[in-house]
Design a protein around this motif. Structure first.
Motif, mmCIF file in Angstrom:
data_model
loop_
_atom_site.group_PDB
_atom_site.id
_atom_site.type_symbol
_atom_site.label_atom_id
_atom_site.label_comp_id
_atom_site.label_asym_id
_atom_site.label_seq_id
_atom_site.Cartn_x
_atom_site.Cartn_y
_atom_site.Cartn_z
ATOM 1 N N TRP A 183 0.869 -1.177 -0.067
ATOM 2 C CA TRP A 183 -0.004 -0.003 -0.071
ATOM 3 C C TRP A 183 1.020 1.265 0.010
ATOM 4 O O TRP A 183 1.872 1.465 0.869
ATOM 5 C CB TRP A 183 -0.792 -0.082 1.168
ATOM 6 N N ASP A 189 -3.196 3.792 -2.661
ATOM 7 C CA ASP A 189 -3.639 2.794 -3.347
ATOM 8 C C ASP A 189 -2.481 1.795 -3.490
ATOM 9 O O ASP A 189 -1.331 1.826 -3.021
ATOM 10 C CB ASP A 189 -3.712 3.065 -5.000
ATOM 11 N N ARG A 214 -7.292 -7.662 4.670
ATOM 12 C CA ARG A 214 -8.093 -7.162 3.741
ATOM 13 C C ARG A 214 -7.435 -6.764 2.548
ATOM 14 O O ARG A 214 -7.542 -6.916 1.265
ATOM 15 C CB ARG A 214 -9.112 -6.243 3.920
ATOM 16 N N LEU A 215 -6.258 -6.012 2.806
ATOM 17 C CA LEU A 215 -5.081 -5.264 1.863
ATOM 18 C C LEU A 215 -4.693 -6.475 1.130
ATOM 19 O O LEU A 215 -4.588 -6.385 -0.113
ATOM 20 C CB LEU A 215 -4.402 -4.495 2.549
ATOM 21 N N GLN A 218 -6.735 -7.995 -1.203
ATOM 22 C CA GLN A 218 -7.123 -7.104 -2.469
ATOM 23 C C GLN A 218 -5.782 -7.154 -3.355
ATOM 24 O O GLN A 218 -6.032 -7.479 -4.709
ATOM 25 C CB GLN A 218 -7.472 -5.722 -2.092
ATOM 26 N N TRP A 219 -4.530 -7.341 -2.961
ATOM 27 C CA TRP A 219 -3.476 -7.646 -3.622
ATOM 28 C C TRP A 219 -3.496 -8.855 -4.371
ATOM 29 O O TRP A 219 -2.946 -8.943 -5.645
ATOM 30 C CB TRP A 219 -2.109 -7.218 -2.794
ATOM 31 N N ALA A 221 -5.812 -10.291 -5.479
ATOM 32 C CA ALA A 221 -6.576 -10.439 -6.446
ATOM 33 C C ALA A 221 -6.385 -9.380 -7.755
ATOM 34 O O ALA A 221 -6.996 -9.718 -8.836
ATOM 35 C CB ALA A 221 -8.033 -9.756 -6.070
ATOM 36 N N LEU A 222 -5.103 -8.837 -7.741
ATOM 37 C CA LEU A 222 -4.599 -8.225 -8.845
ATOM 38 C C LEU A 222 -4.128 -9.078 -9.813
ATOM 39 O O LEU A 222 -3.633 -10.272 -9.405
ATOM 40 C CB LEU A 222 -3.567 -7.314 -8.433
#
Length: 231
Positions: A183, A189, A214-215, A218-219, A221-222
């Motif tokens: 992050w 972002d 959570r972060l 999200q990473w 999922a990139l």
């Protein structure tokens, strides 16, 4: 599959299970007959492996049971040997020394008849990843483990420099580049930073929070197919 390997796999299946596992489920995973599983379970029980249960109900492994160390199959030994050699592509001296120590331990403890497989005739190229100069890869990994912020000076593809504070979340290793997923407080972002473009870095005392991961989720999922898209 050798019977000794299959007996080991039966134990592994039961160790990882959270509820009783039927013979049919074990047979399906190992691609053998249910009758073979019954025989294997009976053999393990005769060897005092604490398996409880019965045919038609399911089996569980009593808590507290552990396996003797390094009960590896030949394929597993060769996987360790190749994997340890692949570590040299990461340009992380700490991991490289650790991989060498793993091979030494495996070689020392394995039976004489299996030791030759550690030195299997496999060649692993050194890859094209550049050696990082402005950051210690071991320090990056420690920051990820401890959730410590880092201040970095980052150089983009046009050699323009920016100073950023990042929250290191993960590492991504490719044949030709290593990325740190983080992050970025400057961009507010998620970003992937090429490790060889980090010109300078400082591990900060400040920690960051990532409630319930959570972060990191999200990473994960990139897209991961295009390292060249890193900032």
């Amino acid at each position: 599959m050798r019977r000794a390997d299959r007996l080991f796999d039966v134990i592994q299946i039961l160790r990882s299970a959270r509820k009783p596992v039927t013979a049919a489920a074990i047979a399906g995973e190992l691609e053998v007959t249910v009758r073979t599983v019954y025989r294997d379970v009976a053999t393990l029980q005769a060897r005092r492996v604490p398996i409880e249960g019965a045919a038609g109900i399911g089996y569980v492994l009593r808590k507290g049971f552990d396996l003797p160390p390094l009960m590896f199959t030949i394929d597993e030994i060769e996987a360790i040997a190749v994997g340890a050699r692949l570590v040299k592509r990461l340009r992380d001296r700490t991991l490289l020394h650790a991989a060498d120590r793993v091979l030494e331990k495996v070689t020392t403890i394995l039976p004489e008849s299996l030791r030759g497989h550690v030195d299997a005739p496999f060649y692993v190229s050194s890859g094209d990843t550049a050696t990082p100069r402005g950051v210690d890869s071991a320090e990056l990994r420690a920051a990820i483990r401890d959730r410590r912020k880092m201040r970095i000076t980052y150089r983009d593809e046009k050699a323009r420099r920016t100073r950023r504070t990042i929250w290191p979340l993960a590492m991504a290793y490719y044949v030709d580049v290593t990325l740190v997923g983080a992050w970025c407080e400057l961009r507010r972002d998620l970003r992937n930073f090429r490790v060889e473009r980090i010109a300078a870095s400082t591990l900060l005392a400040d920690q960051f929070e990532d409630p319930k991961g959570r972060l990191l989720a999200q990473w994960r999922a990139l897209p991961k197919e295009a390292p060249g898209a890193a900032p």
